[in-house]
Design an enzyme around this catalytic site. Structure first.
Site, PDB file in Angstrom:
ATOM      1  N   ARG A   1       0.826  -1.200   0.000  1.00 54.83           N
ATOM      2  CA  ARG A   1       0.000   0.000   0.000  1.00 54.83           C
ATOM      3  C   ARG A   1       0.867   1.259   0.000  1.00 54.83           C
ATOM      4  O   ARG A   1       1.901   1.310   0.660  1.00 54.83           O
ATOM      5  CB  ARG A   1      -0.925   0.016   1.218  1.00 54.83           C
ATOM      6  CG  ARG A   1      -1.966  -1.097   1.202  1.00 54.83           C
ATOM      7  CD  ARG A   1      -2.793  -1.088   2.467  1.00 54.83           C
ATOM      8  NE  ARG A   1      -1.989  -1.431   3.643  1.00 54.83           N
ATOM      9  CZ  ARG A   1      -2.478  -1.541   4.884  1.00 54.83           C
ATOM     10  NH1 ARG A   1      -3.756  -1.311   5.105  1.00 54.83           N
ATOM     11  NH2 ARG A   1      -1.688  -1.856   5.881  1.00 54.83           N
TER      12      ARG A   1
ATOM     13  N   ASP B   1       0.940   5.632   0.428  1.00 57.24           N
ATOM     14  CA  ASP B   1       0.239   6.706   1.114  1.00 57.24           C
ATOM     15  C   ASP B   1      -0.277   7.749   0.127  1.00 57.24           C
ATOM     16  O   ASP B   1       0.076   7.744  -1.054  1.00 57.24           O
ATOM     17  CB  ASP B   1       1.171   7.398   2.103  1.00 57.24           C
ATOM     18  CG  ASP B   1       1.596   6.480   3.247  1.00 57.24           C
ATOM     19  OD1 ASP B   1       0.811   5.576   3.591  1.00 57.24           O
ATOM     20  OD2 ASP B   1       2.699   6.669   3.779  1.00 57.24           O
TER      21      ASP B   1
ATOM     22  N   ARG C   1      10.335   7.552   3.776  1.00 57.50           N
ATOM     23  CA  ARG C   1      10.328   9.005   3.924  1.00 57.50           C
ATOM     24  C   ARG C   1      11.033   9.449   5.206  1.00 57.50           C
ATOM     25  O   ARG C   1      11.664  10.508   5.255  1.00 57.50           O
ATOM     26  CB  ARG C   1       8.894   9.525   3.880  1.00 57.50           C
ATOM     27  CG  ARG C   1       8.257   9.380   2.487  1.00 57.50           C
ATOM     28  CD  ARG C   1       6.755   9.550   2.531  1.00 57.50           C
ATOM     29  NE  ARG C   1       6.379  10.857   3.040  1.00 57.50           N
ATOM     30  CZ  ARG C   1       5.122  11.168   3.392  1.00 57.50           C
ATOM     31  NH1 ARG C   1       4.151  10.250   3.296  1.00 57.50           N
ATOM     32  NH2 ARG C   1       4.843  12.366   3.834  1.00 57.50           N
TER      33      ARG C   1
END
Length: 271
Positions: A65, A67, A212
């Site tokens: 998945r 974001d 990130r």
């Protein structure tokens, strides 16, 4: 009607999307229900398009998945088609029903034991940073921006402390739902190409915001705010508050998962 056309089968798809206009990959509502107002997701768009082509409800499972705002050059999903169709028909028919920011690049019939998530042995991401005094105009949705000069060599050196199987709690968001923080980070590189600094990372799997958060820490090294050895110290500390801030989503692209050759998928997603 040809009896074979009604035989169900499992298919793997390679899906490309610009995540800028989506609230992430994961559907926010139950299958078949309208999307929450103002919260479109890639999964919901893809399932709606596939269901139209199939003439029946279709649900998909993805390799990983992403974001809100994160892009994918080759997300891999699997689904069980209620009808056996030619792969080209799935590709062209589904893409024709998708918004411009999403397309199906390829379709491969796979065995019933293939699973887009659990069959994958690795996943890859690339984070791109435009490093110049002036913000980007072109390609801005695919680039982060750092005005201060970055030392890509120091960033690469710092990143090597992350290679191997570790507890990545220091780079895990507090909202992460993974049952444990251990991941095997197989490779990570930082390279400069003109004004663009790119971080590429491959691991068996990733925690929520892990890439990130790693990039946010490497940026502190690149700007000279921290020495290269600091990243290893942060990793060992297992404390998210010690690491750098989360880098913006715009520069992140999911390059795709990787699978054993036995599945016969395209080379770009094969080990």
């Amino acid at each position: 009607m040809d009896p074979a056309s009604t035989t169900p089968g499992r298919f793997a798809l390679g899906v490309e999307y610009d995540g800028g206009g989506f609230s992430g990959w994961q559907r926010l509502n139950r299958a078949g229900e309208p999307e929450r107002r103002g919260e479109p997701t890639v999964q919901a768009a893809l399932e709606q398009a596939l269901s139209f082509v199939a003439g029946a409800a279709v649900e998909v499972v993805c390799a990983g998945r992403t974001d809100a705002g994160v892009h994918a050059s080759c997300q891999v999903v699997h689904f069980d088609g209620p009808r056996q169709r030619d792969p080209r028909g799935w590709v062209l028919g589904t893409t024709s029903r998708l918004p411009p920011a999403v397309c199906v690049r390829w379709c491969v019939p796979v065995g019933a034991d293939f699973h887009a998530r659990f069959s994958a042995r690795a996943r890859r991401y690339r984070y791109s940073i435009l490093n110049r005094p002036v913000r980007p105009a072109l390609q801005r949705q695919y680039l982060s921006w750092e005005r201060r000069p970055l030392d890509a060599t120091a960033m690469h050196q710092a990143a090597q402390a992350l290679v191997g199987e570790h507890d990545f709690s220091a780079f895990r968001t507090v909202h992460c739902q993974a049952p444990h923080p251990r991941r095997d980070l197989q490779s990570i590189s930082v390279q400069r190409n003109g004004d663009v600094v790119q971080v590429e990372v491959q691991a068996n799997a990733f925690l929520h915001h892990m890439v990130r958060n790693i990039v946010g820490s490497l940026l502190m090294v690149g700007r000279g705010e921290k020495p290269p050895e600091w990243v290893g110290q942060v990793l060992a500390g297992r404390d998210r508050t010690l690491a750098g801030p989360t880098a913006p989503s715009a520069g992140l692209v999911f390059l795709g998962p990787r699978y054993p050759a036995q599945w016969g998928l395209p080379q770009e997603v094969t080990l």
